[in-house]
Design a protein around this motif. Structure first.
Motif, mmCIF file in Angstrom:
data_model
loop_
_atom_site.group_PDB
_atom_site.id
_atom_site.type_symbol
_atom_site.label_atom_id
_atom_site.label_comp_id
_atom_site.label_asym_id
_atom_site.label_seq_id
_atom_site.Cartn_x
_atom_site.Cartn_y
_atom_site.Cartn_z
ATOM 1 N N TYR A 287 -21.770 43.244 -1.662
ATOM 2 C CA TYR A 287 -22.166 45.165 -0.731
ATOM 3 C C TYR A 287 -21.357 45.347 -0.791
ATOM 4 C CZ TYR A 287 -24.926 48.774 1.810
ATOM 5 O OH TYR A 287 -25.706 49.293 2.527
ATOM 6 N N LEU A 288 -20.172 45.187 0.473
ATOM 7 C CA LEU A 288 -18.819 45.316 0.933
ATOM 8 C C LEU A 288 -18.469 46.270 -0.347
ATOM 9 C CD1 LEU A 288 -18.931 43.177 3.953
ATOM 10 C CD2 LEU A 288 -19.672 45.545 4.026
ATOM 11 N N LYS A 289 -18.165 45.718 -0.838
ATOM 12 C CA LYS A 289 -16.822 46.029 -1.957
ATOM 13 C C LYS A 289 -17.440 47.333 -2.834
ATOM 14 C CE LYS A 289 -13.916 41.683 -3.026
ATOM 15 N NZ LYS A 289 -13.432 40.830 -4.202
ATOM 16 N N SER A 290 -19.048 47.204 -3.528
ATOM 17 C CA SER A 290 -19.399 48.295 -4.177
ATOM 18 C C SER A 290 -19.759 49.207 -4.138
ATOM 19 C CB SER A 290 -20.834 47.677 -4.460
ATOM 20 O OG SER A 290 -21.695 47.806 -2.839
ATOM 21 N N GLY A 291 -18.883 49.912 -2.632
ATOM 22 C CA GLY A 291 -18.978 50.790 -1.965
ATOM 23 C C GLY A 291 -20.256 51.650 -1.058
ATOM 24 N N VAL A 292 -21.340 50.791 -1.677
ATOM 25 C CA VAL A 292 -22.779 51.493 -1.271
ATOM 26 C C VAL A 292 -22.466 51.239 0.389
ATOM 27 C CG1 VAL A 292 -25.071 50.875 -1.896
ATOM 28 C CG2 VAL A 292 -24.103 50.669 -4.068
ATOM 29 N N PHE A 293 -21.953 49.912 0.682
ATOM 30 C CA PHE A 293 -21.989 50.145 2.248
ATOM 31 C C PHE A 293 -21.801 51.473 3.602
ATOM 32 C CE2 PHE A 293 -20.036 49.071 6.246
ATOM 33 C CZ PHE A 293 -21.223 48.387 6.608
#
Length: 410
Positions: A287-293
């Protein structure tokens, strides 16, 4: 049944008390009750759609590895991402300084387990987070309260308390503070106050436990430096969590602290859970890596900002004269102070009858004070219900004020 079951229980289990807030929440399960009682994030803030595909992809790409045990300290990749977050703020820290916990409540429990002996003194604010007080008291801590002003824990009164304890031959184990959007008051300490309290921690050689569950949920004003950042002598241990900025159901928190303290915490954690669940930590990494956070956090902040404004606006319109409240710049709570001759517990039962709920402020006071205060959560209830709930509450308070005044002059 064992004849002497009470004698079979440990001293720690006998120190543990039911959470007053959890007990109150049982009374608010009726969907007709408008509840300002819980410290619940808005369900609308949870990134359900994003997690759906993310988890499926994770299972396909990593398979059984995400279902296996991992290190007690936490999944290395998650710890590295959290460290980068702090390092980007200019904070010096390494992997040895960070431990992932099963929620920040476990962090509080581990702090108590590692630092507190039966009868030790812990200093906290008046008022302060009930979950922290309960965690420390479970290990036998005696809580010493220090009153707060509009800038948080009073530095002058803190020093007076430290001197008073020293005269009794008592050195407190640590000072517990929630510097950003404090629970229950919503107050934020300015940098100057943080420095004053940190200087006292150095002067009296006392550890400082900094609880930061809401720090990222700021609507307005300038972000203040963490006390961990301001420290330069391993006097601060900081607790963080994803519960208010991602999802509480994942139960992911962390401790950022001195290596010597963390070594003890890791050992204590091994006997508690061996490790925080790998599966949820791996979800957090993705989640943190997805950019959505970042984008979802912004939406959450905007939502809470709006809900706070709606509640404050309605309170300005409806609340009777003599009632005051805090104006938080972020977080999830505001704190109401009633006239001194009023008792919020009396109001609570009348409010439940009118299907509106809050938390009485006295549960946050380790000294038994705060009877004329109450905490309201503004993050959970939508605007329409918040307006109706405040109107009901204002009418109940106004009616009680008239009744109380009549009794005084009778």
């Amino acid at each position: 049944m064992i004849s002497d079951l009470k004698g079979t229980f440990s001293h720690i289990s006998n120190n543990i008390k039911r959470s007053a807030i959890r007990e109150i929440l049982k009374l608010t399960q009726n969907p007709e009750v408008i509840s300002f009682a819980g410290g619940l994030p808005a369900p609308e803030s949870f990134p359900v759609d994003s997690l759906d595909g993310l988890i499926s992809t994770m299972l396909k790409e990593e398979g059984a590895a995400v279902l296996q045990y991992d290190a007690t300290e936490g999944v290395t990749e998650l710890r590295e991402l959290l460290l980068k977050k702090y390092q980007d703020e200019g904070i010096e820290c390494s992997l040895d300084n960070l431990i992932v916990t099963t929620g920040s409540q476990q962090g509080l429990d581990l702090v108590g387990k590692v630092l507190v002996n039966e009868g030790d003194t812990v200093i906290c604010g008046l008022p302060s987070y009930l979950g922290g007080i309960g965690a420390f008291q479970a290990y036998g801590a005696k809580m010493a309260g220090v009153p707060m002003d509009e800038q948080g824990m009073s530095a002058d009164l803190l020093e007076a308390k430290l001197i008073e304890l020293a005269e009794q031959g008592i050195k407190p184990k640590f000072i517990y503070v929630i510097p950003d959007f404090q629970n229950p008051t919503g107050i934020t300490m300015p940098k100057s106050r943080r420095i004053e309290i940190l200087e006292l921690a150095h002067k009296y050689d006392v550890l400082l436990v900094e609880d930061c569950p809401y720090r990222e949920v700021r609507f307005e004003g300038e972000a203040q430096p963490m006390m961990y950042e301001l420290d330069n002598d391993d006097h601060v241990l900081t607790l963080g969590t994803f519960s208010k900025i991602f999802a509480p159901g994942l139960r992911i928190g962390w401790i950022l602290g001195p290596e010597a303290v963390n070594e003890k915490i890791v050992i204590a954690k091994q006997s508690a859970d061996l490790c925080t669940p790998t599966f949820v930590q791996k979800i957090a990494v993705r989640y943190l890596k997805s950019g959505v956070f970042e984008s979802n956090l912004k939406k959450t902040i905007d939502l809470y900002h709006q809900r706070r404004d709606v509640m404050l606006s309605e309170m300005e319109k409806c609340m009777p004269k003599g009632v005051s409240w805090t104006h938080p710049e972020g977080g999830m709570f505001l704190f109401i102070t009633l006239p001194e001759n009023m008792n919020a517990l009396d109001l609570f039962h009348k409010a439940i009858e009118k299907k509106v709920a809050f938390v009485t402020g006295n549960v946050f006071y380790c000294n038994g004070g705060g009877n004329n205060t109450m905490r309201l959560n503004f993050s959970y209830v939508n605007n329409e219900k918040a307006i109706e709930g405040i109107r009901r509450l204002a009418k109940i308070i106004e009616k009680e004020m008239v009744t109380t005044e009549s009794e005084i002059f009778a």
